[in-house]
Design a protein around this motif. Structure first.
Motif, PDB file in Angstrom:
ATOM      1  N   MET A   1     -12.073 -18.470  -2.821  1.00  0.00           N
ATOM      2  CA  MET A   1     -11.206 -17.973  -1.734  1.00  0.00           C
ATOM      3  C   MET A   1     -10.611 -16.594  -2.070  1.00  0.00           C
ATOM      4  N   ILE A   2     -10.075 -16.509  -3.319  1.00  0.00           N
ATOM      5  CA  ILE A   2      -9.470 -15.238  -3.734  1.00  0.00           C
ATOM      6  C   ILE A   2     -10.522 -14.131  -3.741  1.00  0.00           C
ATOM      7  N   GLU A   3     -11.731 -14.503  -4.203  1.00  0.00           N
ATOM      8  CA  GLU A   3     -12.814 -13.532  -4.243  1.00  0.00           C
ATOM      9  C   GLU A   3     -13.126 -13.017  -2.824  1.00  0.00           C
ATOM     10  N   VAL A   4     -13.135 -13.962  -1.874  1.00  0.00           N
ATOM     11  CA  VAL A   4     -13.415 -13.592  -0.481  1.00  0.00           C
ATOM     12  C   VAL A   4     -12.354 -12.618   0.021  1.00  0.00           C
ATOM     13  N   ILE A   5     -11.085 -12.925  -0.297  1.00  0.00           N
ATOM     14  CA  ILE A   5      -9.994 -12.039   0.155  1.00  0.00           C
ATOM     15  C   ILE A   5     -10.159 -10.647  -0.458  1.00  0.00           C
ATOM     16  N   ILE A   6     -10.546 -10.631  -1.750  1.00  0.00           N
ATOM     17  CA  ILE A   6     -10.739  -9.324  -2.407  1.00  0.00           C
ATOM     18  C   ILE A   6     -11.866  -8.554  -1.712  1.00  0.00           C
ATOM     19  N   TYR A   7     -12.964  -9.276  -1.395  1.00  0.00           N
ATOM     20  CA  TYR A   7     -14.078  -8.596  -0.729  1.00  0.00           C
ATOM     21  C   TYR A   7     -13.673  -8.086   0.653  1.00  0.00           C
ATOM     22  N   LEU A   8     -12.839  -8.881   1.319  1.00  0.00           N
ATOM     23  CA  LEU A   8     -12.414  -8.454   2.670  1.00  0.00           C
ATOM     24  C   LEU A   8     -11.422  -7.288   2.630  1.00  0.00           C
ATOM     25  N   SER A   9     -10.785  -7.094   1.461  1.00  0.00           N
ATOM     26  CA  SER A   9      -9.683  -6.124   1.392  1.00  0.00           C
ATOM     27  C   SER A   9     -10.112  -4.712   1.789  1.00  0.00           C
ATOM     28  N   SER A  10     -11.364  -4.341   1.459  1.00  0.00           N
ATOM     29  CA  SER A  10     -11.767  -2.966   1.810  1.00  0.00           C
ATOM     30  C   SER A  10     -11.813  -2.803   3.330  1.00  0.00           C
ATOM     31  N   GLY A  11     -12.289  -3.859   4.030  1.00  0.00           N
ATOM     32  CA  GLY A  11     -12.309  -3.819   5.489  1.00  0.00           C
ATOM     33  C   GLY A  11     -10.900  -3.780   6.049  1.00  0.00           C
ATOM     34  N   LEU A  12     -10.016  -4.572   5.426  1.00  0.00           N
ATOM     35  CA  LEU A  12      -8.623  -4.604   5.893  1.00  0.00           C
ATOM     36  C   LEU A  12      -7.946  -3.256   5.655  1.00  0.00           C
TER      37      LEU A  12
END
Lengths: 218, 347
Positions: free
Chosen positions: B1-12
């Motif tokens: 889950m944390i990994e997913v959030i990190i990956y999404l962070s650039s889009g955010l």
């Protein structure tokens, strides 16, 4: 449109309309008082002297209120400076009208009978110029396409007042009035210039209204 | 889950910078001239950007997917990150930058790195839309200008009523602008992630949000955070410099540019035009800044063409070419690092 919907805009609109009504009343009272004086109805003239003062005071109050509300409510940002300028400049007309009436009441200049009709015409044209200016300002707010028509009328009446002014001065300093002492002649000249100054000021403000109207057109 | 959030962070992050920068295109003049309060503008932006993203965001996202379907989450992170870096860099250089141009560059970088052929037909469609969108926006502005000029110069509307109508008009077109921005540009923020992440539908009472819509909601929130946290500064500085025009001029500019963005985002409108047998436009993420610049130029032309800033036109041209190329190069290099240094699959 219901009052509640426009809120502050409506409040200021009413204030501006009332203010312009007062300027109009000032010009009418100026004309009425001077006619009474020129026609030697001194009693009536003195009786109603307070009217112009009340109008002028009332107009001052409105002017202050309009300024305050325009800034407090941050209305019409791109026309605000023009509106304030016009409101301020137009106020000097009412001040001037009051000043002339009071000075006449104090100094009581003697107007020779043969000059009465010329004096009446000067007063008429000067007051008419102010009337047209008020119409121009109302159009600036309500119907921009009409502004130029009224500004042209202000020019016309100012020009007429100028002619009256010159004719009166020439007659006063001609043989026609040789029985009038020079001190009285100079006093008359002063009042003629003061009465005509109303139309000069109206013309000056009308120029500003005209420019502001061009700026308002998109 | 944390990994997913990190990956999404650039889009955010890309979403945040989009909100911070592009809100000024919609509410810059209104807030700068104090016709609309910043808090009101921010509230409207927040609501309508999210609505636009969730309701109409799919169309333009689909086109990005057709250009190149980034295969893994780490790769999607890199593509969005490269786009964000390019946006930041171009902003520093003072060029009118667009997240749309940037993300397309990022995707092409991925295509080059992974060896997938870029669909030239789709690319042509996208580049065509970029060139056409400011022109269309200018045309809308010219038409609107003449309609409003004819109407207002002859209308008997009290100056103070007009002021009142203009304030409401700015709010309404602002809401439309925010909706169109969300609908058109959410693809830049979340488009690269939607094809990869398998998210089950989520039911909230009356409506069900698909996986992509949930991502769009997240992206929409990121844009809103950008609006609330940073756009005031941009509105008060950059916003008033770009558009030194009257509130009615601002109304026309926002309406023209928002309509342009809407046309390039709405699948419903596209279907409707096709149904009528009329030519339709592709659903492509275009630049809201350039749509605004187009509308301002259109307004200048309609007023007699004396205030046209040709230097700005040159800058747009440079931005068109430089932004995607920069993003593509950065994307290519970072993908290499992601695969070989961080040992994450990117293809």
């Amino acid at each position: 449109m219901p009052h509640i919907l426009f809120g502050r805009s409506k409040e200021l609109e009413i204030e501006i309309t009332e203010y312009l009504d007062l300027v109009n009343q000032g010009a009418l009272t100026f004309k009425r008082d001077l006619k009474r004086y020129i026609k030697k109805d001194f009693e009536l003239f003195e009786e109603a002297l307070i009217d112009i003062k009340e109008i002028e005071n009332n107009a001052d109050e409105h002017q202050k209120d309009i300024k305050y509300k325009l800034y407090k409510y941050m209305l019409i940002p791109d026309s605000r400076a023009d509106v304030l300028n016009i409101i301020e400049e137009i106020d000097t007309i009412t001040d001037l009208a009051k000043e002339v009436i009071y000075e006449i009441s104090i100094e009581k200049p003697v107007i020779p009978a043969q000059l009465e009709s010329d004096f009446l015409e000067l007063v008429e044209n000067s007051a008419e110029a102010v009337d047209m200016l008020v119409k121009a300002v109302r159009s600036f707010f309500e119907e921009i396409a009409q502004v130029n028509d009224y500004v042209n009328k202000v020019h016309f009446f100012e020009h007429q007042a100028d002619k009256n002014e010159e004719r009166l001065k020439r007659r006063i300093f001609s043989e026609e009035c040789q029985e009038v002492e020079i001190a009285y002649k100079l006093q008359l000249r002063y009042f003629i210039e003061e009465i005509a100054a109303l139309s000069d000021q109206a013309e000056m403000v009308s120029e500003e209204v005209s420019v502001a109207a061009v700026k308002r057109r998109i | 889950m944390i990994e997913v959030i990190i990956y999404l962070s650039s889009g955010l992050f890309l979403g945040w910078s989009l909100g911070a920068n592009d809100a000024a295109n919609i509410f810059g003049t209104a807030v700068g001239s104090k016709m609309v309060k910043f808090s009101t503008a921010a509230l409207i932006m927040t609501i309508f950007v999210i609505l636009g993203s969730v309701v109409s965001g799919a169309g333009a996202s689909h086109t990005l997917g057709a250009l190149g379907q980034v295969g893994t989450l780490p790769a999607a992170f890199v593509v969005a990150f490269a786009a964000a870096v390019a946006v930041y860099w171009m902003t520093k250089l003072g060029l009118p930058v667009s997240t749309s141009h940037s993300i397309v560059g990022g995707i092409i970088g991925w295509n080059l790195y992974s060896g997938f052929a870029t669909d030239l037909g789709v690319l042509r469609e996208i580049v065509g839309a970029w060139i056409f969108s400011p022109i269309l926006s200018a045309v809308f502005a010219v038409v609107l200008f003449f309609i409003f000029k004819k109407w207002l110069n002859n209308a008997k509307i009290h100056l103070l009523h007009l002021d009142f109508y203009t304030r409401w008009g700015l709010l309404i077109v602002g809401a439309f602008g925010a909706y169109s921005l969300g609908a058109n540009n959410i693809a830049n923020v979340m488009g690269v992630f939607t094809g990869i992440m398998e998210i089950p539908d989520y039911n909230i009472g009356l409506l069900t949000l698909s996986g992509a819509q949930q991502l769009f909601l997240l992206g929409g929130i990121a844009i809103s955070v950008g609006v609330v946290s940073y756009s005031k500064k941009v509105m008060l500085t950059v916003g008033s410099n770009i558009m030194d025009i009257s509130p009615i001029g601002a109304f026309i500019v926002v309406l023209a540019s928002s309509t342009t963005l809407f046309i390039f985002a709405s699948a419903t409108l596209k279907d409707f035009l096709i149904m009528l047998g009329l030519p339709s436009l592709p659903l492509v993420p275009v630049s809201s800044s350039q749509a605004v610049v187009g509308a301002v130029l259109g307004l200048g032309l309609a007023k007699g063409g004396r205030n046209i800033n040709f230097k700005l036109l040159g800058k747009i041209g440079v931005g068109w070419i430089l932004t995607p190329i920069t993003a593509a190069v950065i994307s290519f290099i970072l993908l290499f690092f992601m695969q070989n240094v961080f040992i994450r699959s990117v293809v």
